[in-house]
Motif scaffolding. Structure first.
Motif, short mmCIF file in Angstrom:
data_model
loop_
_atom_site.label_atom_id
_atom_site.label_comp_id
_atom_site.label_asym_id
_atom_site.label_seq_id
_atom_site.Cartn_x
_atom_site.Cartn_y
_atom_site.Cartn_z
N ALA A 56 0.94 -1.03 -0.11
CA ALA A 56 0.03 -0.18 -0.20
C ALA A 56 0.75 1.21 0.05
O ALA A 56 0.64 2.24 -0.93
CB ALA A 56 -0.87 -0.12 1.32
N LEU A 72 -5.69 1.15 0.00
CA LEU A 72 -4.80 -0.29 -0.52
C LEU A 72 -4.41 -1.13 0.76
O LEU A 72 -4.53 -2.27 0.78
CB LEU A 72 -3.84 0.20 -1.42
CG LEU A 72 -4.08 0.68 -2.87
CD1 LEU A 72 -2.77 1.17 -3.30
CD2 LEU A 72 -5.26 -0.13 -3.40
N TRP A 75 -7.68 -2.84 1.37
CA TRP A 75 -7.82 -3.99 -0.02
C TRP A 75 -6.64 -5.17 0.27
O TRP A 75 -7.37 -6.36 0.33
CB TRP A 75 -7.29 -3.37 -1.18
CG TRP A 75 -7.11 -4.07 -2.18
CD1 TRP A 75 -7.94 -4.47 -3.31
CD2 TRP A 75 -5.71 -4.22 -2.85
NE1 TRP A 75 -7.44 -5.07 -4.27
CE2 TRP A 75 -6.01 -4.86 -4.21
CE3 TRP A 75 -4.48 -3.79 -2.54
CZ2 TRP A 75 -4.91 -5.31 -4.86
CZ3 TRP A 75 -3.42 -4.50 -3.31
CH2 TRP A 75 -3.54 -5.27 -4.25
N THR A 104 -13.66 -0.94 -0.68
CA THR A 104 -12.29 -0.60 -1.57
C THR A 104 -12.91 0.42 -2.67
O THR A 104 -12.24 1.46 -2.90
CB THR A 104 -11.84 -1.58 -1.82
OG1 THR A 104 -11.16 -2.32 -0.75
CG2 THR A 104 -10.51 -1.26 -2.76
N SER A 124 -8.66 0.96 -12.48
CA SER A 124 -9.26 0.10 -11.60
C SER A 124 -10.41 -0.58 -11.87
O SER A 124 -10.28 -1.88 -11.72
CB SER A 124 -9.13 1.04 -10.27
OG SER A 124 -8.13 1.57 -9.94
N GLY A 158 -7.29 -2.81 -6.85
CA GLY A 158 -5.99 -2.32 -6.38
C GLY A 158 -4.82 -2.14 -7.79
O GLY A 158 -3.84 -1.88 -7.59
N ALA A 210 0.49 -4.81 -7.90
CA ALA A 210 0.57 -3.63 -7.34
C ALA A 210 1.74 -2.93 -6.74
O ALA A 210 1.71 -1.45 -6.93
CB ALA A 210 -0.64 -3.27 -6.01
#
Length: 212
Positions: A56, A72, A75, A104, A124, A158, A210
């Protein structure tokens, strides 16, 4: 700035390590499988929470949108929770994944809209649909569970700022983990009809995609 960044990292990993075991207990309760809880599983959840926190912050630092860090983190912790549940029960807590997906999506929309990052928001959504549809095909033809479809849709949310390098690493990690699980299953007497949990491989892949 370095001190601020370090503080955010510490806060994220500590929060992830503390929150994920709590979510894990909730997920197992939703599956009526409290008996599957163990010290080792709790430790795995905490370590996964640390990974989620790190991912994140990495995304927030790369994009310069620090509001993404808490979104995040939520998430990532939800992904890790679902993966841990899947690993020990071969089931994914539907309610938890749905709730995490709705929350989210809402928070991500606010965070990106405030910064006018409409391309990131659109990507996204596209990533969520693409990953969900991919696992839907796996559900239809490759023996994946429908819970994996929901998990993949959550995971795609994410990836609005994922890089080609991150996606390649994610695909490689997913492939290696899945193949390893299949080999171990066969070595233990399983066959092509034996099921394996896709949740752990999906989660590792999404976090790598991510963060990298």
């Amino acid at each position: 700035m370095d001190a601020v960044w370090l503080g955010v990292v510490v806060a994220a990993v500590v929060t992830g390590a503390a929150a994920t075991p709590v979510l894990l207990a909730r997920g197992l309760a939703q599956l009526a499988r409290r008996d599957a809880a163990s010290r080792g599983l709790g430790l795995a959840g905490a370590l996964g929470g640390i990974a989620a926190g790190t991912a994140a912050v990495a995304v927030a630092q790369r994009t310069g949108i620090w509001e993404l860090a808490p979104v995040l983190l939520l998430w990532g912790c939800a992904l890790v929770t679902a993966a841990c549940c899947d690993a020990v029960t071969q089931r994914i807590p539907t309610a938890l994944v749905r709730q995490a997906g709705v929350l989210t999506c809402a928070l991500l929309t606010v965070a990106l809209a405030v910064h006018g990052d409409w391309p990131g928001l659109a990507l996204s959504g596209v990533a969520a649909m693409a990953s969900g549809l991919t696992l839907l095909l796996c559900w239809r033809f490759a023996g994946a569970g429908f819970g994996d479809v929901r998990l993949a849709t959550l995971g795609g949310l994410g990836l609005g700022h994922a890089t080609p390098r991150g996606l390649l690493l994610a695909f490689a990690a997913f492939t290696v983990i899945t193949v390893t699980q299949a080999v171990v299953t066969v070595m233990r007497g399983g066959d092509r009809r034996s099921t394996i949990p896709y949740g752990p491989a999906l989660t590792v892949g999404f976090l790598l995609a991510a963060a990298a």
